[in-house]
Design an enzyme around this catalytic site. Structure first.
Site, PDB file in Angstrom:
ATOM      1  N   LYS A   1       0.865  -1.185   0.000  1.00  0.00           N
ATOM      2  CA  LYS A   1       0.000   0.000   0.000  1.00  0.00           C
ATOM      3  C   LYS A   1       0.901   1.234   0.000  1.00  0.00           C
ATOM      4  O   LYS A   1       0.820   2.117   0.850  1.00  0.00           O
ATOM      5  CB  LYS A   1      -0.936  -0.015   1.216  1.00  0.00           C
ATOM      6  CG  LYS A   1      -2.073   1.017   1.156  1.00  0.00           C
ATOM      7  CD  LYS A   1      -3.034   0.808   0.001  1.00  0.00           C
ATOM      8  CE  LYS A   1      -4.190   1.796   0.077  1.00  0.00           C
ATOM      9  NZ  LYS A   1      -5.029   1.742  -1.154  1.00  0.00           N
TER      10      LYS A   1
ATOM     11  N   ASP B   1      -2.405 -12.208   5.473  1.00  0.00           N
ATOM     12  CA  ASP B   1      -3.431 -12.889   6.261  1.00  0.00           C
ATOM     13  C   ASP B   1      -4.778 -12.794   5.558  1.00  0.00           C
ATOM     14  O   ASP B   1      -5.520 -13.783   5.436  1.00  0.00           O
ATOM     15  CB  ASP B   1      -3.494 -12.242   7.649  1.00  0.00           C
ATOM     16  CG  ASP B   1      -4.359 -13.023   8.627  1.00  0.00           C
ATOM     17  OD1 ASP B   1      -4.840 -14.116   8.269  1.00  0.00           O
ATOM     18  OD2 ASP B   1      -4.547 -12.539   9.754  1.00  0.00           O
TER      19      ASP B   1
END
Length: 375
Positions: A201, A257
């Site tokens: 990001k 995750d």
């Protein structure tokens, strides 16, 4: 080859699916002329019940002295209270730390016989054969956290930290994996080119900017492997809409995750998906991604394929036995093609079998799978 394999059946259906994976590994040893020594230990709820610890010191020492560790499942409903000081999941976290494994590999491969088990359109997922590499020991899950009062308001904080060496080692592992997946004749992969997609990001997070800079530098060392960086939100969308464009994805702990759970749903059943946790040195840790499913314990209905495929990853990554790993995977594919199904992947017109029966069928197929991958 001689190898020492630590076996941790764990809780719930763990012992049942582990038994089938061990049968497969023993058959591989017999057919290929290897010697595997299996040493069993306690982990999770059963370990707490017997020793008071979710991972006894002697079990960790046994695992550290092994060539590879195979784990089935951890979790017991009687320990679900989050206020308990000792819980089964702590055993898994302690094992990862004790083994020094920093990268979690989750392959997602679609068997054409199971295309309709997924909720995604078959034509979208038909060519999916990817691996997500998740950094496992750093990032926001391990940064400083806490609560405090700021300006009279209570706030909570979690710190996302990554160092250059942490990023380098997991990205380099992803590139090495991409090269390995390209080997001809030993895989049923549909694509011949290799690509690594680094997910971050970087448009918002400084830690992601460091991640991207480091990933791009490591990528320059692998000119034979295609590379791209991608924002995590774009990756999440493409993973559902165009999943077949991915080969190897590598990302940080929290993003990994989330994305690995999303990727798992493409396959339709978590009973089909294995995983590996690797470090710089042996042993690696191998386990199915599913839980202990305690309500099915002792019913002979659990799908052992994820654990068997985890054993195949063990053969490939820790023991460097590529042909043997490919033979196990081919045996699984053959059973599905012949129409055998456990309850989680049952279809009308197919033959329903139990945990033990599926294991036996795969074991019986190992010999014929061997000839397919001899070079």
């Amino acid at each position: 080859m001689q190898a020492r394999i630590a076996v941790l059946p764990g809780d719930g259906i763990g012992p049942e699916v582990m038994a089938e994976a061990i049968k497969v590994l023993k058959r591989v040893a017999e057919v290929y002329g290897h010697s595997f020594r299996f040493e069993e230990g306690l982990i999770g709820g059963v370990a707490i019940d017997e020793t008071g610890s979710p991972l006894p010191d002697k079990v960790l020492a046994m695992c550290q002295a092994s060539d590879a560790v195979l784990l089935a499942a951890v979790g017991d409903p009687k320990y679900d209270d989050p206020t308990l000081k000792v819980r089964p999941e702590q055993g898994l976290l302690a094992l990862r730390k004790g083994l020094g494994v920093f990268a979690n590999l989750r392959p997602v491969k679609l068997y054409k016989e199971l295309l309709h088990a997924s909720t995604i359109k078959p034509e979208v997922i038909a060519e999916v054969d990817l691996v997500v590499v998740r950094e496992l020991t750093g990032g926001i899950y391990f940064g400083e956290r806490g609560r405090k009062t700021v300006g009279g308001a209570k706030v909570a904080y979690d710190t996302l930290l990554y160092s250059i060496p942490e990023v380098e080692r997991v990205v380099r592992l992803a590139f090495d994996l991409a090269r390995q997946r390209r080997k001809p004749g030993l895989s049923s992969r549909r694509r011949t080119e290799t690509k690594v997609t680094s997910v971050d990001k970087a448009n918002v997070l400084e830690s992601s900017r460091l991640w991207r800079e480091t990933a791009e530098r490591v990528a320059s060392e692998y000119p034979d492997v295609e590379f791209e960086s991608m924002y995590v939100d774009i990756a999440a969308m493409r993973l559902v809409r165009y999943p077949s464009v991915f080969d190897v994805m590598v990302t940080g702990n929290m993003f990994g995750d989330i994305l690995t759970d999303e990727a798992a749903m493409i396959a339709g059943s978590i009973g089909m998906l294995p995983s590996a946790a690797l470090g710089e040195h042996k042993p690696g840790l191998y386990e199915p991604i599913h839980g202990s499913a305690p309500k099915y314990t002792g019913m002979n209905v659990a799908n052992p394929i994820a654990t068997i495929l985890s054993a195949a990853m063990l053969l490939r990554h820790s023991l460097e036995l590529e042909q043997e790993a490919a033979a196990v995977e081919a045996a699984v594919a053959a059973m599905l093609k012949q129409g055998y199904r456990t309850r989680d992947i049952a279809e009308e017109g197919k033959q329903l079998v139990g945990t033990q029966e599926m294991g036996d069928l795969i074991v019986d197929q190992i010999q014929s799978s061997k000839s397919k991958f001899e070079v």
